[in-house]
Design a protein around this motif. Structure first.
Motif, short mmCIF file in Angstrom:
data_model
loop_
_atom_site.label_atom_id
_atom_site.label_comp_id
_atom_site.label_asym_id
_atom_site.label_seq_id
_atom_site.Cartn_x
_atom_site.Cartn_y
_atom_site.Cartn_z
N ALA A 196 34.79 28.97 45.22
CA ALA A 196 35.62 30.00 46.05
C ALA A 196 36.31 31.04 45.10
O ALA A 196 36.45 32.10 45.36
CB ALA A 196 37.05 29.19 46.64
N ARG A 197 36.54 30.62 43.90
CA ARG A 197 37.07 31.29 42.93
C ARG A 197 35.86 32.42 42.51
O ARG A 197 36.30 33.80 42.45
CB ARG A 197 37.71 30.82 41.64
N ALA A 198 34.92 32.16 42.55
CA ALA A 198 33.81 33.02 42.15
C ALA A 198 33.54 33.93 43.21
O ALA A 198 33.50 35.12 43.09
CB ALA A 198 32.45 32.29 41.94
N ARG A 199 33.63 33.47 44.44
CA ARG A 199 33.42 34.44 45.58
C ARG A 199 34.44 35.67 45.64
O ARG A 199 34.27 36.65 46.04
CB ARG A 199 33.55 33.59 47.02
N MET A 231 33.07 39.22 34.20
CA MET A 231 31.58 39.19 34.57
C MET A 231 31.09 38.89 35.94
O MET A 231 30.25 39.21 36.35
CB MET A 231 31.14 38.06 33.31
N THR A 232 31.96 37.93 36.34
CA THR A 232 31.60 37.48 38.24
C THR A 232 31.64 38.80 38.91
O THR A 232 31.11 38.85 39.58
CB THR A 232 32.42 36.31 38.27
N GLU A 233 32.73 39.57 38.63
CA GLU A 233 32.91 40.83 39.48
C GLU A 233 31.44 41.86 39.03
O GLU A 233 31.16 42.37 39.91
CB GLU A 233 33.99 41.69 38.83
N LEU A 234 31.04 41.84 37.86
CA LEU A 234 29.57 42.42 37.61
C LEU A 234 28.73 41.99 38.55
O LEU A 234 27.90 42.61 38.98
CB LEU A 234 29.59 42.51 35.98
N CYS A 235 28.63 40.77 38.60
CA CYS A 235 27.58 40.38 39.43
C CYS A 235 27.75 40.73 40.54
O CYS A 235 26.56 41.11 41.55
CB CYS A 235 27.49 38.48 39.27
#
Length: 167
Positions: free
Chosen positions: A23-26, A1-5
């Protein structure tokens, strides 16, 4: 889902982040943005961060404990988040206690380390330093979220605002 963001969104709102979360989200945002030909640096990361401020550090942590017990006990998604944040045994203990209807035991299973790792809690200067650490490690917008109910809630909210508002 974060990649979709990263592919489609202007930002991401997380909750109960640790200092490592941004950092993980980035990384995931960059992967999604790369697929979509977008600039990942333009995607803002924010997080709701439970906050409790008091001149007495122990009182600040005590005030935050019921909120974390509730979220990790009642909501399976938050229990998993706490486990993935480095506290699998504690999350399991909270879940078991909550399922048994023992909220007191659930609160006792919440450690100061868990509270500190996933929020902004402590004396005013400590809380300001914690917010700066979140920003330095990639969180664009920390959103402090006081957990206060009943008598004295207004004062607790004001303490968080005074300690955490930009100078």
């Amino acid at each position: 889902m974060t990649e979709l963001c990263g592919e489609i969104a202007d930002g991401l709102i997380l909750t109960r982040s640790t200092l490592k979360t941004a950092a993980r989200a980035r990384t995931h945002i960059a992967a999604g943005a790369g697929r979509a030909g977008r600039d990942a640096a333009r995607i803002e990361i924010s997080s709701l961060l439970p906050a409790s401020v008091d001149e007495d550090r122990n009182r600040a942590f005590a005030a935050a404990r019921p909120g974390l017990a509730f979220y990790a006990g009642f909501f399976p998604r938050y229990n998993r988040l706490i486990a993935e944040s480095g506290f699998p045994q504690e999350a399991a203990a909270i879940g078991r206690a909550w399922a048994a209807g023992n909220r007191t035991a659930a609160e006792h299973a919440v450690t100061d380390d868990m509270i500190s790792a996933t929020g902004v809690v402590g004396e005013p200067a400590e809380c300001r330093e914690r917010l700066e650490a979140y920003r330095a490690l990639g969180l664009d917008l920390p959103i402090v979220s006081p957990f206060a109910r009943g008598p004295g809630a207004r004062e607790k909210f004001l303490a968080v605002i005074e300690a955490c508002a930009p100078r």
